[in-house]
Design a protein around this motif. Structure first.
Motif, PDB file in Angstrom:
ATOM      1  N   LYS A 128       0.825  -1.214   0.000  1.00 34.96           N
ATOM      2  CA  LYS A 128       0.000   0.000   0.000  1.00 34.96           C
ATOM      3  C   LYS A 128       0.859   1.265   0.000  1.00 34.96           C
ATOM      4  O   LYS A 128       0.487   2.281  -0.589  1.00 34.96           O
ATOM      5  CB  LYS A 128      -0.918  -0.002   1.219  1.00 34.96           C
ATOM      6  CG  LYS A 128      -2.039  -1.023   1.142  1.00 34.96           C
ATOM      7  CD  LYS A 128      -2.912  -0.956   2.392  1.00 34.96           C
ATOM      8  CE  LYS A 128      -4.038  -1.978   2.311  1.00 34.96           C
ATOM      9  NZ  LYS A 128      -4.898  -1.948   3.530  1.00 34.96           N
ATOM     10  N   GLU A 129       2.015   1.166   0.669  1.00 27.62           N
ATOM     11  CA  GLU A 129       2.906   2.329   0.735  1.00 27.62           C
ATOM     12  C   GLU A 129       3.859   2.411  -0.454  1.00 27.62           C
ATOM     13  O   GLU A 129       4.681   3.322  -0.537  1.00 27.62           O
ATOM     14  CB  GLU A 129       3.709   2.273   2.035  1.00 27.62           C
ATOM     15  CG  GLU A 129       2.835   2.366   3.294  1.00 27.62           C
ATOM     16  CD  GLU A 129       3.634   2.083   4.558  1.00 27.62           C
ATOM     17  OE1 GLU A 129       4.856   1.865   4.442  1.00 27.62           O
ATOM     18  OE2 GLU A 129       3.018   2.069   5.651  1.00 27.62           O
ATOM     19  N   GLY A 130       3.747   1.425  -1.353  1.00 27.57           N
ATOM     20  CA  GLY A 130       4.605   1.427  -2.534  1.00 27.57           C
ATOM     21  C   GLY A 130       6.046   1.054  -2.259  1.00 27.57           C
ATOM     22  O   GLY A 130       6.939   1.439  -3.015  1.00 27.57           O
ATOM     23  N   LYS A 131       6.296   0.291  -1.204  1.00 28.12           N
ATOM     24  CA  LYS A 131       7.656  -0.109  -0.837  1.00 28.12           C
ATOM     25  C   LYS A 131       7.917  -1.534  -1.337  1.00 28.12           C
ATOM     26  O   LYS A 131       7.511  -2.514  -0.711  1.00 28.12           O
ATOM     27  CB  LYS A 131       7.842  -0.041   0.676  1.00 28.12           C
ATOM     28  CG  LYS A 131       7.682   1.367   1.243  1.00 28.12           C
ATOM     29  CD  LYS A 131       7.849   1.364   2.755  1.00 28.12           C
ATOM     30  CE  LYS A 131       7.691   2.771   3.335  1.00 28.12           C
ATOM     31  NZ  LYS A 131       7.808   2.782   4.825  1.00 28.12           N
ATOM     32  N   ALA A 132       8.572  -1.623  -2.477  1.00 25.09           N
ATOM     33  CA  ALA A 132       8.849  -2.940  -3.059  1.00 25.09           C
ATOM     34  C   ALA A 132       9.769  -3.768  -2.169  1.00 25.09           C
ATOM     35  O   ALA A 132       9.637  -4.992  -2.079  1.00 25.09           O
ATOM     36  CB  ALA A 132       9.472  -2.776  -4.447  1.00 25.09           C
ATOM     37  N   GLY A 133      10.709  -3.088  -1.494  1.00 25.63           N
ATOM     38  CA  GLY A 133      11.621  -3.803  -0.610  1.00 25.63           C
ATOM     39  C   GLY A 133      10.905  -4.495   0.536  1.00 25.63           C
ATOM     40  O   GLY A 133      11.264  -5.607   0.925  1.00 25.63           O
ATOM     41  N   GLY A 134       9.871  -3.862   1.065  1.00 26.75           N
ATOM     42  CA  GLY A 134       9.105  -4.470   2.149  1.00 26.75           C
ATOM     43  C   GLY A 134       8.373  -5.723   1.707  1.00 26.75           C
ATOM     44  O   GLY A 134       8.276  -6.693   2.461  1.00 26.75           O
ATOM     45  N   ILE A 135       7.865  -5.698   0.470  1.00 30.13           N
ATOM     46  CA  ILE A 135       7.196  -6.890  -0.076  1.00 30.13           C
ATOM     47  C   ILE A 135       8.191  -8.040  -0.197  1.00 30.13           C
ATOM     48  O   ILE A 135       7.908  -9.179   0.185  1.00 30.13           O
ATOM     49  CB  ILE A 135       6.566  -6.576  -1.444  1.00 30.13           C
ATOM     50  CG1 ILE A 135       5.553  -5.442  -1.318  1.00 30.13           C
ATOM     51  CG2 ILE A 135       5.908  -7.814  -2.030  1.00 30.13           C
ATOM     52  CD1 ILE A 135       5.026  -4.942  -2.650  1.00 30.13           C
ATOM     53  N   THR A 136       9.378  -7.733  -0.720  1.00 23.72           N
ATOM     54  CA  THR A 136      10.414  -8.760  -0.890  1.00 23.72           C
ATOM     55  C   THR A 136      10.827  -9.344   0.456  1.00 23.72           C
ATOM     56  O   THR A 136      10.984 -10.563   0.600  1.00 23.72           O
ATOM     57  CB  THR A 136      11.644  -8.162  -1.597  1.00 23.72           C
ATOM     58  OG1 THR A 136      11.243  -7.610  -2.853  1.00 23.72           O
ATOM     59  CG2 THR A 136      12.707  -9.221  -1.822  1.00 23.72           C
ATOM     60  N   VAL A 137      10.996  -8.478   1.442  1.00 19.16           N
ATOM     61  CA  VAL A 137      11.405  -8.946   2.777  1.00 19.16           C
ATOM     62  C   VAL A 137      10.350  -9.874   3.375  1.00 19.16           C
ATOM     63  O   VAL A 137      10.681 -10.920   3.955  1.00 19.16           O
ATOM     64  CB  VAL A 137      11.653  -7.741   3.712  1.00 19.16           C
ATOM     65  CG1 VAL A 137      11.806  -8.206   5.159  1.00 19.16           C
ATOM     66  CG2 VAL A 137      12.894  -6.987   3.277  1.00 19.16           C
ATOM     67  N   SER A 138       9.083  -9.530   3.225  1.00 16.85           N
ATOM     68  CA  SER A 138       8.019 -10.374   3.792  1.00 16.85           C
ATOM     69  C   SER A 138       7.973 -11.733   3.112  1.00 16.85           C
ATOM     70  O   SER A 138       7.804 -12.763   3.775  1.00 16.85           O
ATOM     71  CB  SER A 138       6.664  -9.669   3.670  1.00 16.85           C
ATOM     72  OG  SER A 138       6.288  -9.532   2.312  1.00 16.85           O
ATOM     73  N   MET A 139       8.145 -11.749   1.798  1.00 18.96           N
ATOM     74  CA  MET A 139       8.112 -13.023   1.074  1.00 18.96           C
ATOM     75  C   MET A 139       9.288 -13.903   1.462  1.00 18.96           C
ATOM     76  O   MET A 139       9.130 -15.097   1.746  1.00 18.96           O
ATOM     77  CB  MET A 139       8.107 -12.756  -0.434  1.00 18.96           C
ATOM     78  CG  MET A 139       6.848 -12.085  -0.944  1.00 18.96           C
ATOM     79  SD  MET A 139       6.929 -11.672  -2.701  1.00 18.96           S
ATOM     80  CE  MET A 139       7.135 -13.286  -3.433  1.00 18.96           C
ATOM     81  N   TRP A 140      10.495 -13.316   1.495  1.00 18.07           N
ATOM     82  CA  TRP A 140      11.671 -14.107   1.836  1.00 18.07           C
ATOM     83  C   TRP A 140      11.672 -14.512   3.307  1.00 18.07           C
ATOM     84  O   TRP A 140      12.225 -15.564   3.659  1.00 18.07           O
ATOM     85  CB  TRP A 140      12.935 -13.320   1.501  1.00 18.07           C
ATOM     86  CG  TRP A 140      13.333 -13.481   0.066  1.00 18.07           C
ATOM     87  CD1 TRP A 140      13.045 -12.650  -0.975  1.00 18.07           C
ATOM     88  CD2 TRP A 140      14.083 -14.565  -0.488  1.00 18.07           C
ATOM     89  NE1 TRP A 140      13.567 -13.139  -2.148  1.00 18.07           N
ATOM     90  CE2 TRP A 140      14.221 -14.319  -1.880  1.00 18.07           C
ATOM     91  CE3 TRP A 140      14.662 -15.716   0.041  1.00 18.07           C
ATOM     92  CZ2 TRP A 140      14.894 -15.178  -2.735  1.00 18.07           C
ATOM     93  CZ3 TRP A 140      15.344 -16.584  -0.808  1.00 18.07           C
ATOM     94  CH2 TRP A 140      15.457 -16.303  -2.184  1.00 18.07           C
ATOM     95  N   SER A 141      11.062 -13.718   4.156  1.00 20.10           N
ATOM     96  CA  SER A 141      11.006 -14.070   5.578  1.00 20.10           C
ATOM     97  C   SER A 141      10.224 -15.366   5.776  1.00 20.10           C
ATOM     98  O   SER A 141      10.663 -16.264   6.512  1.00 20.10           O
ATOM     99  CB  SER A 141      10.359 -12.943   6.384  1.00 20.10           C
ATOM    100  OG  SER A 141      11.138 -11.766   6.325  1.00 20.10           O
ATOM    101  N   ILE A 142       9.078 -15.470   5.107  1.00 24.54           N
ATOM    102  CA  ILE A 142       8.289 -16.700   5.219  1.00 24.54           C
ATOM    103  C   ILE A 142       9.063 -17.881   4.657  1.00 24.54           C
ATOM    104  O   ILE A 142       9.110 -18.967   5.252  1.00 24.54           O
ATOM    105  CB  ILE A 142       6.937 -16.527   4.496  1.00 24.54           C
ATOM    106  CG1 ILE A 142       6.087 -15.474   5.219  1.00 24.54           C
ATOM    107  CG2 ILE A 142       6.185 -17.857   4.429  1.00 24.54           C
ATOM    108  CD1 ILE A 142       4.798 -15.140   4.504  1.00 24.54           C
TER     109      ILE A 142
END
Length: 263
Positions: A128-142
């Protein structure tokens, strides 16, 4: 110290198994790949290949479809192969060990999945905030948590459980172990039957029996039957493509008669 080093290497193999989903689904997580790797670590590549291939046939139908979660093939396959080789047992022992461990690992994974939605929601907020890095971190964290769970279970299971597993196997009568080895030869047929139940229909039924006849009565090797089937696929696709092209041509140019003839 040697046992600790071996357990660490077994844990690394378990850690690498789920990485299959991060590098393009190259079947790294299957027993047919994990088994030989375990065999290399334990110094018996031949048994690793044999046991890994046998467990692959048994776990062939263990694929996640819809909401169904199959037994943990990675932990079950790695520890089943490791214990069977280290204790000098065969395929029957590997089957006896692998399935209960796979079910236990699945249960532990279900408990851990409670925290995954929280990580996913963090990824949603980043989106929602447009932070692509945050999306990547969440995916790799799981993904890395899944890798860590498998790695820790394989390490602890091998390091702490070899003596206990040996005691359990010694209690089981040899006739039961032999029976499991015999049943291992039947389970692949059941696995293929389950797969066929999902994909078999009237259009491909003749090809299924054609492959059986070529193998059973003409004694053509499996590779030869597969190549023969590949040729049939190309022939069938060629004719189907011709039919599609002809239909498209007719649709584009009309039926060949004037529109006035319809009235």
């Amino acid at each position: 110290m040697e046992n600790l080093t071996t357990a660490l290497l077994i844990g690394i193999i378990g850690f690498l198994g789920p990485m299959d989903f991060a590098v393009g689904s190259n079947l790294l997580n299957r027993p047919i790949i994990m088994g030989p790797l375990v065999g290399l670590v334990l110094g018996d590549l031949t048994q690793g290949i044999i046991i890994g291939a046998s467990l692959e046939l048994i776990f062939m139908g263990a694929v996640s479809v819809g909401a169904y979660l199959p037994p943990d093939v990675i932990v079950g396959g790695v520890l089943g192969t490791a214990f069977a080789i280290s204790l000098g047992k065969g395929v029957g022992a590997a089957i006896t060990i692998a399935m209960p461990i796979a079910m236990l690992s699945l249960a532990i994974g279900n408990l851990m999945s409670i925290i995954f939605p929280m990580i996913a929601h963090a990824g949603d907020r980043a989106a929602k905030e447009g932070k692509a890095g945050g999306i990547t971190v969440s995916m790799w964290s799981i993904g890395l948590l899944e890798c860590l769970r498998r790695g820790v279970l394989c390490f602890l299971g091998y390091y702490l459980g070899s003596a206990q597993i040996e005691k359990v196997l010694n209690v089981i009568p040899d006739k039961i172990i032999t029976g499991l080895e015999v049943s291992a030869n039947l389970l692949p047929a059941i696995g293929f039957a389950i797969l066929l139940q999902m994909i078999l229909n009237k259009s491909i039924l003749p090809y299924f029996f054609l492959g059986f006849l070529l193998s059973a009565y003409f004694e053509i090797p499996v590779l030869g039957v597969a190549l023969f089937g590949l040729i049939l696929i190309f022939i069938t696709m060629k004719f189907d493509n011709k039919g599609i092209n002809n239909n498209q041509t007719v649709a584009a140019t009309g039926s060949g008669v004037d529109d006035d003839d319809d009235f």
